[in-house]
Structures are given as structure tokens and as C-alpha cells.
Design a protein around this motif. Structure first.
Motif, PDB file in Angstrom:
ATOM      1  N   VAL A  76       0.838  -1.200   0.000  1.00 16.56           N
ATOM      2  CA  VAL A  76       0.000   0.000   0.000  1.00 16.56           C
ATOM      3  C   VAL A  76       0.877   1.256   0.000  1.00 16.56           C
ATOM      4  O   VAL A  76       1.788   1.380   0.818  1.00 16.56           O
ATOM      5  N   ILE A  77       0.576   2.150  -0.924  1.00 16.80           N
ATOM      6  CA  ILE A  77       1.175   3.485  -0.923  1.00 16.80           C
ATOM      7  C   ILE A  77       0.079   4.462  -0.532  1.00 16.80           C
ATOM      8  O   ILE A  77      -0.917   4.599  -1.245  1.00 16.80           O
ATOM      9  N   ILE A  78       0.249   5.104   0.613  1.00 16.38           N
ATOM     10  CA  ILE A  78      -0.737   6.073   1.079  1.00 16.38           C
ATOM     11  C   ILE A  78      -0.546   7.387   0.334  1.00 16.38           C
ATOM     12  O   ILE A  78       0.569   7.862   0.139  1.00 16.38           O
ATOM     13  N   LEU A  79      -1.664   7.973  -0.073  1.00 12.70           N
ATOM     14  CA  LEU A  79      -1.663   9.249  -0.785  1.00 12.70           C
ATOM     15  C   LEU A  79      -2.600  10.189  -0.038  1.00 12.70           C
ATOM     16  O   LEU A  79      -3.770   9.870   0.146  1.00 12.70           O
ATOM     17  N   THR A  80      -2.083  11.340   0.401  1.00 14.50           N
ATOM     18  CA  THR A  80      -2.911  12.195   1.231  1.00 14.50           C
ATOM     19  C   THR A  80      -2.456  13.646   1.192  1.00 14.50           C
ATOM     20  O   THR A  80      -1.305  13.936   0.873  1.00 14.50           O
ATOM     21  N   ALA A  81      -3.386  14.540   1.506  1.00 13.94           N
ATOM     22  CA  ALA A  81      -3.053  15.961   1.615  1.00 13.94           C
ATOM     23  C   ALA A  81      -2.453  16.269   2.979  1.00 13.94           C
ATOM     24  O   ALA A  81      -1.896  17.337   3.193  1.00 13.94           O
ATOM     25  N   ALA A  96       1.264   0.648   6.101  1.00  6.06           N
ATOM     26  CA  ALA A  96       1.547   1.159   4.757  1.00  6.06           C
ATOM     27  C   ALA A  96       3.006   0.891   4.399  1.00  6.06           C
ATOM     28  O   ALA A  96       3.874   0.839   5.265  1.00  6.06           O
ATOM     29  N   ASP A  97       3.266   0.726   3.106  1.00  9.22           N
ATOM     30  CA  ASP A  97       4.622   0.473   2.635  1.00  9.22           C
ATOM     31  C   ASP A  97       5.322   1.755   2.200  1.00  9.22           C
ATOM     32  O   ASP A  97       6.551   1.810   2.142  1.00  9.22           O
ATOM     33  N   ASP A  98       4.543   2.778   1.889  1.00  9.16           N
ATOM     34  CA  ASP A  98       5.113   4.058   1.483  1.00  9.16           C
ATOM     35  C   ASP A  98       4.066   5.137   1.699  1.00  9.16           C
ATOM     36  O   ASP A  98       2.894   4.844   1.935  1.00  9.16           O
TER      37      ASP A  98
END
Length: 219
Positions: A76-81, A96-98
């Protein structure tokens, strides 16, 4: 062929990521809420998940916690503001992995996706891209044309890399803008034309063809 699950509720960003990943040979699925993402993750069909934290129904942290609790080990690559240290630590400690923060460049996300998949069956990344007399070394970031070294700016490098990854394919302006300038681009801008002219001066007038009414193609 690797399968990527894009968990993002903002349609513009989801489309930006999906177009970029598909152009680079990935199979994609988009889900806009946490409940759907969790169900898809449980099926085990994705090789990697790009997971937005601010999802409706279930937020990304809740999805990730449920996945790991149930033994779903998909990277999982987390994407967030969110960009605080606390959020970063929470995401990584949650499994998460990144971790990437918005806004981001697609090239960086692509590099991280490839890195996380590399331990599996993914083929090693090509180090040098070539087409005709043009060559681009991705590691040293050096370009050459007809045997001579060509100095490129950072944007020119990204633009040439995009053309070299799609030899013979017509690239429309919107596609070029989204890859090289990110998802916050102005579709009415003539910046692509300016940079194509700059590349032609450095690589040769016939290096990039104009396909009238469509876009550009590497010659």
C-alpha cells in the motif's frame, strides 16, 4: 502485467493517476469510497494499492487497519493531503509500505510503485531509453543525439522520457501536460508547444513530428 487499485474519491486526481499508470503498462481499477476499496482488497486481485486517506464511508486509515488485521498483505502506498509527522507515522505503523503527500508529480508516484513491485515478478526497470539516434540515460539523466551529448532542463528531460517510452504513439497535449506538469495544469497553456520547440532545437528539427489536430509523435 501488474494490477493497481487506485483508492481515490477526487475524480480529477484518480483520472490523472489512472491514465499515467495505464500508459506505463499497468492494469488499473478505481474505487472512490473506503468500503468498496476494502471489498476489492479482500479479493486479492490487486498487486498494489494507491490509498487516499480522505475517503468517504471508511477513511484510508480504517481501510488499512482492517486489511492488515484480516491478513491482506498487498503493498500500500498512502496518498494524502495531510503532511504532519503524526499522520506519516500513523500510516507507516498502520501497515503502509510508502507515503506520499499531495500535490505530487506522477513520475515520483510511478517510481515508488515500481519500487514496491520490484520484489515480486516485475522486470527490472530499463536504464537507457533509445529511439533512432536519440538516447536517454535515466540514471545519469544524460541525453545524446547523433552521438553528441545534449543538455536538458528538468522539464525537457521528463518530456523526452515520455516520448521515448511511447515511440510511434501520438501524445495529445493534455496527456503531456498531466505527465510532465502534474494534475494542476492549465489545459489552455501553450507550454507544451514551447518545450517541444526547445527539444527540436537540441535533438534535430525532425525529431518530434506534429500530428495536426492531435498532438506530437517522436519521429
Amino acid at each position: 502485467m501488474n494490477r493497481i487499485l487506485i483508492a481515490e474519491d477526487e475524480e480529477r486526481i484518480a483520472s490523472f493517476i489512472e491514465k499515467g499508470l495505464r500508459a506505463n503498462g499497468f492494469v488499473t481499477t478505481v474505487a472512490g469510497d473506503g468500503s468498496t476499496v476494502l471489498e476489492l482488497a479482500r479479493q486479492g486481485t490487486a498487486d498494489l494499492i494507491v490509498l487516499d486517506i480522505g475517503l468517504p464511508v471508511l477513511d484510508g486509515f480504517s481501510v488499512l487497519e482492517a486489511m492488515r488485521r484480516e491478513g491482506v498483505s498487498t503493498p500500500v502506498i498512502i496518498l494524502t493531503a495531510r503532511d504532519t509527522v503524526r499522520d506519516t507515522v500513523a500510516g507507516l505503523e498502520g501497515g503502509a509500505d510508502d507515503y506520499m503527500t499531495k500535490p505530487f508529480r506522477f513520475e515520483e508516484l510511478l517510481a515508488r510503485v515500481r519500487l514496491r513491485l520490484r520484489s515480486g515478478e516485475t522486470a527490472p526497470e530499463v536504464g537507457v531509453l533509445t529511439h533512432g539516434s536519440i538516447s536517454l540515460d535515466l540514471r545519469s539523466r544524460r541525453a545524446s543525439a547523433s552521438g553528441g551529448v545534449v543538455d536538458l532542463t528538468a522539464r525537457e528531460f521528463l518530456l523526452l522520457e515520455l516520448f521515448l517510452r511511447h515511440p510511434g504513439q501520438v501524445l495529445v497535449r493534455e496527456q503531456i501536460l498531466s505527465h510532465v506538469w502534474g494534475y494542476d495544469f492549465d489545459p489552455g497553456s501553450n507550454i507544451v508547444d514551447v518545450y517541444v520547440r526547445a527539444l527540436r532545437k537540441k535533438l534535430g528539427a525532425s525529431s518530434i513530428e506534429t500530428v495536426r489536430g492531435m498532438g506530437y509523435r517522436l519521429g
